[in-house]
Design a protein around this motif. Structure first.
Motif, PDB file in Angstrom:
ATOM      1  N   ILE A  57       0.719  -1.184  -0.015  1.00  0.00           N
ATOM      2  CA  ILE A  57       0.034  -0.014  -0.032  1.00  0.00           C
ATOM      3  C   ILE A  57       0.731   1.229   0.157  1.00  0.00           C
ATOM      4  O   ILE A  57       0.621   2.224  -0.876  1.00  0.00           O
ATOM      5  CB  ILE A  57      -0.845  -0.254   1.169  1.00  0.00           C
ATOM      6  CG1 ILE A  57      -2.064  -1.211   0.923  1.00  0.00           C
ATOM      7  CG2 ILE A  57      -1.500   1.334   1.447  1.00  0.00           C
ATOM      8  CD1 ILE A  57      -2.733  -1.389   2.145  1.00  0.00           C
ATOM      9  N   ILE A  58       2.055   1.286   0.675  1.00  0.00           N
ATOM     10  CA  ILE A  58       2.954   2.446   0.903  1.00  0.00           C
ATOM     11  C   ILE A  58       3.627   2.600  -0.566  1.00  0.00           C
ATOM     12  O   ILE A  58       3.688   3.649  -1.234  1.00  0.00           O
ATOM     13  CB  ILE A  58       3.975   2.215   1.846  1.00  0.00           C
ATOM     14  CG1 ILE A  58       3.439   2.306   3.310  1.00  0.00           C
ATOM     15  CG2 ILE A  58       4.965   3.454   1.792  1.00  0.00           C
ATOM     16  CD1 ILE A  58       4.341   1.897   4.345  1.00  0.00           C
ATOM     17  N   VAL A  59       3.807   1.764  -1.208  1.00  0.00           N
ATOM     18  CA  VAL A  59       4.492   1.831  -2.469  1.00  0.00           C
ATOM     19  C   VAL A  59       3.441   2.400  -3.563  1.00  0.00           C
ATOM     20  O   VAL A  59       4.001   3.258  -4.419  1.00  0.00           O
ATOM     21  CB  VAL A  59       5.055   0.347  -2.896  1.00  0.00           C
ATOM     22  CG1 VAL A  59       5.678   0.500  -4.289  1.00  0.00           C
ATOM     23  CG2 VAL A  59       6.373   0.110  -2.047  1.00  0.00           C
ATOM     24  N   ALA A  60       2.360   1.664  -3.389  1.00  0.00           N
ATOM     25  CA  ALA A  60       1.120   2.356  -4.394  1.00  0.00           C
ATOM     26  C   ALA A  60       0.827   3.666  -4.122  1.00  0.00           C
ATOM     27  O   ALA A  60       0.706   4.562  -5.122  1.00  0.00           O
ATOM     28  CB  ALA A  60      -0.145   1.504  -4.177  1.00  0.00           C
ATOM     29  N   LEU A  65       1.916   9.349  -5.732  1.00  0.00           N
ATOM     30  CA  LEU A  65       2.549  10.677  -5.458  1.00  0.00           C
ATOM     31  C   LEU A  65       3.440  11.272  -6.396  1.00  0.00           C
ATOM     32  O   LEU A  65       3.403  12.244  -6.962  1.00  0.00           O
ATOM     33  CB  LEU A  65       3.152  10.701  -4.093  1.00  0.00           C
ATOM     34  CG  LEU A  65       3.803  11.933  -3.478  1.00  0.00           C
ATOM     35  CD1 LEU A  65       2.768  12.860  -3.072  1.00  0.00           C
ATOM     36  CD2 LEU A  65       4.810  11.550  -2.290  1.00  0.00           C
ATOM     37  N   VAL A  66       4.327  10.192  -6.963  1.00  0.00           N
ATOM     38  CA  VAL A  66       5.313  10.482  -8.046  1.00  0.00           C
ATOM     39  C   VAL A  66       4.375  10.730  -9.482  1.00  0.00           C
ATOM     40  O   VAL A  66       4.735  11.911 -10.032  1.00  0.00           O
ATOM     41  CB  VAL A  66       5.893   9.216  -8.551  1.00  0.00           C
ATOM     42  CG1 VAL A  66       7.055   9.538  -9.760  1.00  0.00           C
ATOM     43  CG2 VAL A  66       7.032   9.232  -7.163  1.00  0.00           C
ATOM     44  N   ALA A  67       3.228  10.337  -9.705  1.00  0.00           N
ATOM     45  CA  ALA A  67       2.542  10.332 -10.974  1.00  0.00           C
ATOM     46  C   ALA A  67       1.737  11.982 -10.538  1.00  0.00           C
ATOM     47  O   ALA A  67       1.676  12.901 -11.531  1.00  0.00           O
ATOM     48  CB  ALA A  67       1.306   9.531 -11.064  1.00  0.00           C
ATOM     49  N   ALA A  68       1.407  12.450  -9.535  1.00  0.00           N
ATOM     50  CA  ALA A  68       0.941  13.670  -9.098  1.00  0.00           C
ATOM     51  C   ALA A  68       1.893  14.732  -9.490  1.00  0.00           C
ATOM     52  O   ALA A  68       1.694  15.740  -9.919  1.00  0.00           O
ATOM     53  CB  ALA A  68       0.471  13.728  -7.590  1.00  0.00           C
ATOM     54  N   ILE A  78      -1.969  14.819  -2.669  1.00  0.00           N
ATOM     55  CA  ILE A  78      -2.733  14.546  -1.247  1.00  0.00           C
ATOM     56  C   ILE A  78      -2.973  13.439  -1.262  1.00  0.00           C
ATOM     57  O   ILE A  78      -2.775  12.590  -0.011  1.00  0.00           O
ATOM     58  CB  ILE A  78      -3.543  15.757  -1.212  1.00  0.00           C
ATOM     59  CG1 ILE A  78      -2.791  17.159  -1.109  1.00  0.00           C
ATOM     60  CG2 ILE A  78      -4.255  15.475   0.102  1.00  0.00           C
ATOM     61  CD1 ILE A  78      -3.958  18.279  -1.173  1.00  0.00           C
ATOM     62  N   ILE A  79      -4.007  12.701  -2.216  1.00  0.00           N
ATOM     63  CA  ILE A  79      -4.390  11.413  -2.231  1.00  0.00           C
ATOM     64  C   ILE A  79      -3.303  10.396  -2.047  1.00  0.00           C
ATOM     65  O   ILE A  79      -3.343   9.351  -1.172  1.00  0.00           O
ATOM     66  CB  ILE A  79      -5.187  11.106  -3.531  1.00  0.00           C
ATOM     67  CG1 ILE A  79      -6.344  11.911  -3.200  1.00  0.00           C
ATOM     68  CG2 ILE A  79      -5.423   9.652  -3.422  1.00  0.00           C
ATOM     69  CD1 ILE A  79      -7.448  11.964  -4.524  1.00  0.00           C
TER      70      ILE A  79
END
Length: 133
Positions: A57-60, A65-68, A78-79
């Protein structure tokens, strides 16, 4: 011999009077200083299943976050952060087992009195072994 002992061995090692006195001392300790009594709890570890799922879940969340950042979408960042936080909370909260000295597997933490008794017996046996040199 070091390790986890059966509570029946403890019962045989102490007289009934000594057992009652020890139980009274334990109850008094829990009443007077609950934090200290809690510190006598056995070592704990997170179950492997929770650890693997939490890390996933953390990696997902990190991927989101990287995509954002790549697409300049702050709401998505934020999501992603919330997902990462949720994964960390899932990993380190919830049912925790105690480390068994014999098997190393997780078991649900049981009666704190039994683990306290086990440690007291281990200390007693160490003292007896040192005095019997």
């Amino acid at each position: 011999m070091m390790g986890r002992y059966d509570t029946r061995e403890v019962a045989m090692a102490l007289s009934e009077y000594e057992q009652k006195m020890l139980e009274q001392l334990e109850a008094q300790l829990r009443d007077e200083d609950p934090k200290l009594a809690e510190s006598f709890q056995p070592a704990r570890q997170v179950s492997l299943k929770r650890l693997v799922l939490g890390v996933f879940i953390i990696v997902a969340g990190l991927g989101v976050l990287v995509a954002a950042v790549a697409f300049s979408l702050s709401w998505l960042g934020i999501i992603g952060f919330v997902v990462m936080l949720g994964g960390a909370m899932y990993t380190f909260s919830g049912p925790i087992g105690s480390i068994s000295a014999n098997s190393g597997s997780t078991q649900p933490s049981g009666d704190p009195k039994a683990s306290f008794m086990s440690r007291q017996e281990e200390m007693w046996n160490r003292r007896r072994e040192q005095d019997g040199r």
